[in-house]
Design a protein around this motif. Structure first.
Motif, PDB file in Angstrom:
ATOM      1  N   LEU A  69      -8.930  -8.989  11.384  1.00 52.98           N
ATOM      2  CA  LEU A  69      -9.017  -8.453   9.632  1.00 52.98           C
ATOM      3  C   LEU A  69     -10.508  -9.334   8.995  1.00 52.98           C
ATOM      4  CD1 LEU A  69      -5.373  -7.245   8.768  1.00 52.98           C
ATOM      5  CD2 LEU A  69      -7.720  -5.719   9.433  1.00 52.98           C
ATOM      6  N   ARG A  70      -9.723 -10.843   9.232  1.00 49.73           N
ATOM      7  CA  ARG A  70     -11.206 -11.473   8.202  1.00 49.73           C
ATOM      8  C   ARG A  70     -12.765 -11.218   9.058  1.00 49.73           C
ATOM      9  NH1 ARG A  70      -9.310 -17.210   7.092  1.00 49.73           N
ATOM     10  NH2 ARG A  70     -11.633 -17.003   6.143  1.00 49.73           N
ATOM     11  N   ILE A 101      -3.112  -8.340   0.146  1.00 49.43           N
ATOM     12  CA  ILE A 101      -2.959  -7.674   0.589  1.00 49.43           C
ATOM     13  C   ILE A 101      -3.278  -6.894  -0.996  1.00 49.43           C
ATOM     14  CG2 ILE A 101      -0.662  -6.697   0.083  1.00 49.43           C
ATOM     15  CD1 ILE A 101       0.315  -8.041   2.057  1.00 49.43           C
ATOM     16  N   GLY A 102      -3.183  -8.283  -1.927  1.00 46.42           N
ATOM     17  CA  GLY A 102      -4.071  -7.830  -3.126  1.00 46.42           C
ATOM     18  C   GLY A 102      -5.110  -7.033  -3.388  1.00 46.42           C
ATOM     19  N   LEU A 103      -5.867  -7.412  -2.758  1.00 45.05           N
ATOM     20  CA  LEU A 103      -7.132  -7.160  -2.638  1.00 45.05           C
ATOM     21  C   LEU A 103      -7.577  -6.008  -2.267  1.00 45.05           C
ATOM     22  CD1 LEU A 103      -9.349 -10.183  -1.624  1.00 45.05           C
ATOM     23  CD2 LEU A 103      -9.902  -8.853  -4.083  1.00 45.05           C
ATOM     24  N   VAL A 104      -6.410  -5.652  -0.492  1.00 42.56           N
ATOM     25  CA  VAL A 104      -6.651  -4.072  -0.466  1.00 42.56           C
ATOM     26  C   VAL A 104      -5.965  -3.114  -0.795  1.00 42.56           C
ATOM     27  CG1 VAL A 104      -5.541  -2.573   1.521  1.00 42.56           C
ATOM     28  CG2 VAL A 104      -6.260  -5.574   1.850  1.00 42.56           C
ATOM     29  N   THR A 106      -5.983  -2.745  -4.335  1.00 41.76           N
ATOM     30  CA  THR A 106      -6.539  -3.114  -5.934  1.00 41.76           C
ATOM     31  C   THR A 106      -7.983  -1.831  -5.587  1.00 41.76           C
ATOM     32  OG1 THR A 106      -6.986  -5.097  -6.382  1.00 41.76           O
ATOM     33  CG2 THR A 106      -8.778  -3.681  -6.913  1.00 41.76           C
ATOM     34  N   SER A 107      -8.238  -2.282  -3.273  1.00 42.02           N
ATOM     35  CA  SER A 107      -9.376  -1.291  -2.906  1.00 42.02           C
ATOM     36  C   SER A 107      -8.244   0.462  -2.678  1.00 42.02           C
ATOM     37  CB  SER A 107      -9.710  -0.978  -2.060  1.00 42.02           C
ATOM     38  OG  SER A 107     -10.267  -2.723  -1.952  1.00 42.02           O
ATOM     39  N   TYR A 108      -7.483  -0.141  -2.540  1.00 36.22           N
ATOM     40  CA  TYR A 108      -6.418   1.389  -2.181  1.00 36.22           C
ATOM     41  C   TYR A 108      -6.221   2.621  -4.055  1.00 36.22           C
ATOM     42  CZ  TYR A 108      -2.275   4.363  -1.194  1.00 36.22           C
ATOM     43  OH  TYR A 108      -1.946   5.619  -0.900  1.00 36.22           O
ATOM     44  N   SER A 109      -6.220   1.790  -5.082  1.00 35.84           N
ATOM     45  CA  SER A 109      -5.859   2.334  -5.815  1.00 35.84           C
ATOM     46  C   SER A 109      -7.153   2.975  -6.599  1.00 35.84           C
ATOM     47  CB  SER A 109      -5.527   1.570  -7.287  1.00 35.84           C
ATOM     48  OG  SER A 109      -4.990   0.766  -6.596  1.00 35.84           O
ATOM     49  N   ALA A 110      -8.919   2.504  -6.456  1.00 37.43           N
ATOM     50  CA  ALA A 110     -10.090   2.986  -6.497  1.00 37.43           C
ATOM     51  C   ALA A 110     -10.621   3.767  -6.288  1.00 37.43           C
ATOM     52  CB  ALA A 110     -10.741   1.939  -6.801  1.00 37.43           C
ATOM     53  N   TYR A 111      -9.623   4.369  -4.362  1.00 43.87           N
ATOM     54  CA  TYR A 111     -10.774   5.781  -4.327  1.00 43.87           C
ATOM     55  C   TYR A 111     -10.559   6.633  -4.672  1.00 43.87           C
ATOM     56  CZ  TYR A 111     -13.169   2.663  -0.589  1.00 43.87           C
ATOM     57  OH  TYR A 111     -12.997   1.732   0.529  1.00 43.87           O
ATOM     58  N   GLY A 112      -8.940   6.674  -5.231  1.00 43.79           N
ATOM     59  CA  GLY A 112      -8.545   7.923  -6.282  1.00 43.79           C
ATOM     60  C   GLY A 112      -8.973   8.972  -5.458  1.00 43.79           C
ATOM     61  N   ASN A 113      -9.452  10.063  -5.642  1.00 46.77           N
ATOM     62  CA  ASN A 113      -9.494  11.645  -4.367  1.00 46.77           C
ATOM     63  C   ASN A 113      -9.791  11.530  -2.987  1.00 46.77           C
ATOM     64  OD1 ASN A 113      -8.204  12.626  -6.747  1.00 46.77           O
ATOM     65  ND2 ASN A 113      -9.570  13.660  -7.583  1.00 46.77           N
ATOM     66  N   ALA A 114     -10.194  10.291  -2.584  1.00 48.47           N
ATOM     67  CA  ALA A 114     -11.401  10.334  -1.610  1.00 48.47           C
ATOM     68  C   ALA A 114     -10.103   9.991  -0.271  1.00 48.47           C
ATOM     69  CB  ALA A 114     -12.024   9.153  -1.602  1.00 48.47           C
ATOM     70  N   GLN A 115      -9.084  11.809   0.081  1.00 50.26           N
ATOM     71  CA  GLN A 115      -8.251  11.303   0.782  1.00 50.26           C
ATOM     72  C   GLN A 115      -8.506  10.538   2.239  1.00 50.26           C
ATOM     73  OE1 GLN A 115      -5.077  13.393  -0.249  1.00 50.26           O
ATOM     74  NE2 GLN A 115      -6.687  12.764  -1.911  1.00 50.26           N
ATOM     75  N   LYS A 116      -9.480  10.149   3.006  1.00 51.55           N
ATOM     76  CA  LYS A 116      -9.398   9.555   4.295  1.00 51.55           C
ATOM     77  C   LYS A 116      -9.419   8.502   3.769  1.00 51.55           C
ATOM     78  CE  LYS A 116     -11.798  10.437   8.592  1.00 51.55           C
ATOM     79  NZ  LYS A 116     -13.411  10.714   8.686  1.00 51.55           N
ATOM     80  N   GLU A 117     -10.522   8.166   3.372  1.00 48.54           N
ATOM     81  CA  GLU A 117     -10.359   6.396   2.602  1.00 48.54           C
ATOM     82  C   GLU A 117      -8.766   6.036   2.253  1.00 48.54           C
ATOM     83  OE1 GLU A 117     -12.550   8.936   1.818  1.00 48.54           O
ATOM     84  OE2 GLU A 117     -14.438   8.349   2.989  1.00 48.54           O
ATOM     85  N   LYS A 118      -7.925   7.045   1.194  1.00 50.67           N
ATOM     86  CA  LYS A 118      -6.886   6.352   1.265  1.00 50.67           C
ATOM     87  C   LYS A 118      -5.950   6.509   2.501  1.00 50.67           C
ATOM     88  CE  LYS A 118      -4.962   6.813  -2.961  1.00 50.67           C
ATOM     89  NZ  LYS A 118      -4.274   7.736  -3.992  1.00 50.67           N
ATOM     90  N   ILE A 120      -6.783   6.202   5.211  1.00 50.78           N
ATOM     91  CA  ILE A 120      -6.840   4.798   5.680  1.00 50.78           C
ATOM     92  C   ILE A 120      -6.075   3.059   5.621  1.00 50.78           C
ATOM     93  CG2 ILE A 120      -9.350   2.653   7.193  1.00 50.78           C
ATOM     94  CD1 ILE A 120     -10.217   5.389   7.709  1.00 50.78           C
ATOM     95  N   PHE A 121      -6.277   3.363   3.839  1.00 52.29           N
ATOM     96  CA  PHE A 121      -5.445   1.325   3.650  1.00 52.29           C
ATOM     97  C   PHE A 121      -4.432   2.164   3.086  1.00 52.29           C
ATOM     98  CE2 PHE A 121     -10.337   1.031   2.795  1.00 52.29           C
ATOM     99  CZ  PHE A 121     -10.363  -0.642   2.582  1.00 52.29           C
ATOM    100  N   ALA A 122      -3.519   3.319   3.358  1.00 53.42           N
ATOM    101  CA  ALA A 122      -2.527   3.069   3.461  1.00 53.42           C
ATOM    102  C   ALA A 122      -1.503   2.347   4.407  1.00 53.42           C
ATOM    103  CB  ALA A 122      -1.822   4.722   3.276  1.00 53.42           C
ATOM    104  N   HIS A 123      -2.555   2.868   5.716  1.00 55.36           N
ATOM    105  CA  HIS A 123      -1.796   1.962   7.147  1.00 55.36           C
ATOM    106  C   HIS A 123      -1.620   1.278   6.748  1.00 55.36           C
ATOM    107  CE1 HIS A 123      -2.247   6.907   8.050  1.00 55.36           C
ATOM    108  NE2 HIS A 123      -1.337   5.883   9.795  1.00 55.36           N
ATOM    109  N   LEU A 124      -3.202   1.164   6.939  1.00 58.94           N
ATOM    110  CA  LEU A 124      -3.879  -0.651   6.476  1.00 58.94           C
ATOM    111  C   LEU A 124      -2.706  -1.633   5.756  1.00 58.94           C
ATOM    112  CD1 LEU A 124      -4.978  -3.141   6.788  1.00 58.94           C
ATOM    113  CD2 LEU A 124      -6.719  -2.774   5.646  1.00 58.94           C
ATOM    114  N   LEU A 125      -2.488  -1.407   4.497  1.00 60.81           N
ATOM    115  CA  LEU A 125      -1.294  -2.013   3.383  1.00 60.81           C
ATOM    116  C   LEU A 125      -0.015  -2.000   3.931  1.00 60.81           C
ATOM    117  CD1 LEU A 125      -2.329  -0.895  -0.032  1.00 60.81           C
ATOM    118  CD2 LEU A 125      -2.310  -2.861   0.567  1.00 60.81           C
ATOM    119  N   CYS A 126       0.500  -1.196   4.836  1.00 64.53           N
ATOM    120  CA  CYS A 126       1.149  -0.735   6.169  1.00 64.53           C
ATOM    121  C   CYS A 126       1.646  -1.732   6.375  1.00 64.53           C
ATOM    122  CB  CYS A 126       1.681   0.071   5.839  1.00 64.53           C
ATOM    123  SG  CYS A 126       3.897   0.477   7.340  1.00 64.53           S
TER     124      CYS A 126
END
Length: 689
Positions: A69-70, A101-104, A106-118, A120-126
């Motif tokens: 990931l890095r 995890i904290g950085l991700v 923040t990104s997850y919350s920022a995507y709002g209605n961008a469903q596809k991006e959210k 992807i980030f939901a899977h990554l956070l999990c």
């Protein structure tokens, strides 16, 4: 040692993964080994190796994935399946991973209605939380977050929805975990800040996905964990006057709460906690929005509306169609009345059956599909308000004076009552005697009404037995199906919703009987959650003689079950009447002394009963029918205690002559009783006026 059977394999895999590997090679190794790891885990529920060996593998996996990931690599969604590994051992948190995890987040919350991006980030956070030792909590969070994906967009990802369902089933994610995740996700503040489509999409995920997962349907946590959360959101919507969302939550609560309800006390609880609140809100909304009130009709004929949640072949439809069929043959009634059947178009459950709609029209009655026409079929969530208003407006155009709602505890039913949609408003109960909302003028029921809080007019419905209950039996199919079970077994059983079988007191009573008679088996035919029942019958020692064939043809199994052991506290409805009409023998427990006394009095005074007895050569209290001890004739054969229930069932199992006598009498009485009801429509016609 045999308990460490997987030790060599785990050590070798750890050694391979510890080597310097480019990302493509690492992914290849994982794709090849995840299925094998899963297979070995499922053998006994965990990998057979020392915990420290597994912890070393998990540490290597975390180090590798974090490193990739890095470097900027993206993980595929498949890595979430590693949960079955991380659930087997405790992994300490890592400071660097915690920061990532904290950085991700923040990104997850920022995507709002961008469903596809959210997505992807939901899977990554999990995956990151899983790697960081959160285990079950990470999966709970991930699954709970799904209720916030916009159903309208996200549900189009069919492959991902199937993959998610498979993940829950194949990795044995308990619904307790899912329920915890949804509870955490459904905070009131977050709900009120969400978009309209997000708020409306909650029900799609709950009923469209999670309710469909094996082992999740009707799980107790729906009622114990999810329902209180939804009720809090519902009350918040009422306060904010968000009627669309309130009605959506109303429907959702009704589905998940009442599917587990087995007693009138449970029906009353839901009425007190939801229906009264909804009724007051809908009435106020109608007043504020100045909905037109019903006017006296100028039509030559009196117009009556019969309103159903959907037109499908279920028990309520059989009763209602039978009544319509009888009324259609009543010339005087048809000269002075029109009936319009309305469907609420509850497509969240199923579509209307077009063949059944045609059958109603053949009787000479209109079927209105205005609710269906009001739907936006391009959207995955539908407006209960639009459907309610469509029905209400159409009734006023038709000049409907009497509205009969054969449905309860749904937002459309309660809205129609509370907004005063007709001059006379009748609630037709099919078993819930505690439904009490604004606008009910009269209550009727074709069922046995015990001593309840509200007065009911009990109506008699002449059933279409030849169509629904006793078509010509297919003996070859019956024999073929019967051959699936032990040849000489005496079959106990029921047909219907399995939630009725899932009663501790009932199953304990059945177990006592089955242990007394080793030649008995039990068939629990019908749809619903079986895992809870399986666990209980296993504890009771009767699991190997308890069968779950699923949804069955009642015209096959109705001739296979030797003795219908009626469920309690929630008794069977039309399924039992159908069985009875076939000559089926049953025992039933109704622990209500008032009803037992009333039944005895009705037996003595009922003219139809006397006609029946006279036809077959008996006079009540003068001649005693052979074998049957007078009032055990089958006209009110209700046990008043569990001991009496077992006693009566035992008599049928032991005394074959008694059993066969009841078969004959049941068939004769069912036919006779139905014939007399064809001549007794005066009561229901008067109630409709």
């Amino acid at each position: 040692m045999s308990e460490f059977l997987d030790n060599p394999y785990i050590k070798k895999l750890t050694e391979v993964l510890s080597q310097p590997l480019d990302f493509a090679t690492f992914e290849g190794v994982m794709q090849a080994n995840i299925p094998e790891l899963y297979k070995r885990t499922m053998m006994v529920g965990k990998l057979q190796c020392p915990v420290e060996v597994l912890e070393e593998l998990l540490a290597v996996l975390r180090h590798k994935i974090y490193g990739y990931l890095r470097e900027g690599h993206l993980l595929s969604n498949n890595y979430i399946t590693l949960w079955f590994l991380y659930a087997q051992a405790a992994v300490p948190k890592d400071a660097a991973l915690t920061q990532l995890i904290g950085l991700v987040e923040t990104s997850y919350s920022a995507y709002g209605n961008a469903q596809k991006e959210k997505y992807i980030f939901a899977h990554l956070l999990c995956v990151l939380r899983m790697l960081n030792g959160e285990g079950e909590q990470s999966v709970a969070w991930f699954l709970g977050e799904h209720v916030w994906f916009e159903g309208k967009c996200y549900s189009q990802m069919d492959k991902d929805a199937i993959a998610l369902k498979n993940f829950c089933e194949q990795c044995y994610i308990s619904f307790d975990t899912v329920a915890y995740g949804m509870k955490q996700a459904l905070g009131k503040e977050r709900f009120l800040k969400a978009t309209y489509s997000e708020r409306m999409g909650i029900g799609i995920w709950m009923l469209g996905l999670f309710w469909q997962v094996k082992g999740y349907e009707n799980h107790f946590a729906w009622r114990d964990v999810i329902y209180p959360v939804l009720r809090e959101l519902f009350l918040a919507c009422k306060e904010k006057e968000l009627i669309e969302e309130a009605m959506s939550l109303h429907f959702l609560m009704s589905h998940i709460f009442l599917n587990r309800a087995q007693t009138q006390e449970a029906f009353k609880q839901f009425n007190d906690e939801v229906e009264r609140e909804a009724s007051a809100f809908y009435a106020l909304w109608a007043e504020k929005n100045k909905l037109s009130m019903p006017q006296k009709s100028s039509h030559a004929k009196k117009c009556i509306a019969l309103i159903k949640d959907r037109i499908v072949k279920n028990s309520p439809f059989i009763v209602e169609f039978s009544l319509l069929s009888a009324l259609a043959k009543d010339e005087a009634f048809c000269q002075n009345h029109e009936i319009v059947v309305y469907s609420m178009a509850t497509i969240e459950k199923s579509l209307d059956d077009t063949k059944l709609i045609l059958e109603i029209k053949k009787l000479g009655f209109d079927v209105s599909e205005v609710a269906q026409h009001s739907l936006d079929l391009q959207s995955n969530f539908q407006s209960h308000l639009k459907r309610s208003l469509a029905i209400r407006d159409d009734m006023q155009k038709h000049g409907i004076e009497t509205m009969i709602v054969a449905n309860n505890s749904t937002p459309i039913a309660t809205f129609l009552f509370a907004s005063r949609s007709a001059t006379k408003q009748i609630f037709w109960s099919h078993g819930n005697f505690e439904y009490d909302v604004l606008g009910i003028d009269l209550r009727i029921s074709h069922s046995v009404v015990l001593d309840r809080h509200y007065p009911f007019e009990v109506i008699t419905v002449p059933m279409q037995t030849e169509i629904f209950y006793t078509p010509e039996p297919d003996k070859e199919r019956i024999a073929k199906e019967r051959a699936k079970y032990p040849k000489d077994a005496f079959i106990l059983g029921t047909i219907g919703r399995l939630i009725k079988v899932d009663s501790d007191a009932y199953l304990e009573t059945v177990a006592k009987l089955m242990k007394r008679y080793p030649n008995t088996i039990y068939i629990a035919a019908g749809s619903g959650e079986v895992e809870s029942i399986k666990a209980k019958v296993a504890q009771l020692g009767i699991a190997e003689r308890f069968y779950f064939p699923g949804f069955v043809d009642p015209h096959i199994y109705g001739y296979m079950i030797d003795l219908w052991m009626d469920t309690f506290p929630l008794n069977a409805g039309e399924a039992l009447q159908e069985f009875y009409a076939k000559g089926g023998v049953y025992v039933q427990l109704i622990d209500d002394p008032h009803y037992a006394k009333t039944a005895r009095e009705q037996f003595k005074t009922n003219s139809r009963v006397h006609q029946f007895l006279k036809r077959y050569g008996y006079a009540y209290e003068k001649d005693q029918p052979p074998l049957l001890e007078g009032e055990m004739l089958g006209l009110h054969r209700y046990a008043s205690s569990m001991n009496e229930y077992i006693k009566r069932a035992s008599a049928f199992i032991e005394k074959r002559e008694l059993y066969h006598a009841y078969q004959i009498l049941n068939q004769q009485h069912a036919a006779f009783y139905n014939d007399t009801m064809h001549m007794d429509l005066k009561q229901i016609k008067m109630l409709m006026e």
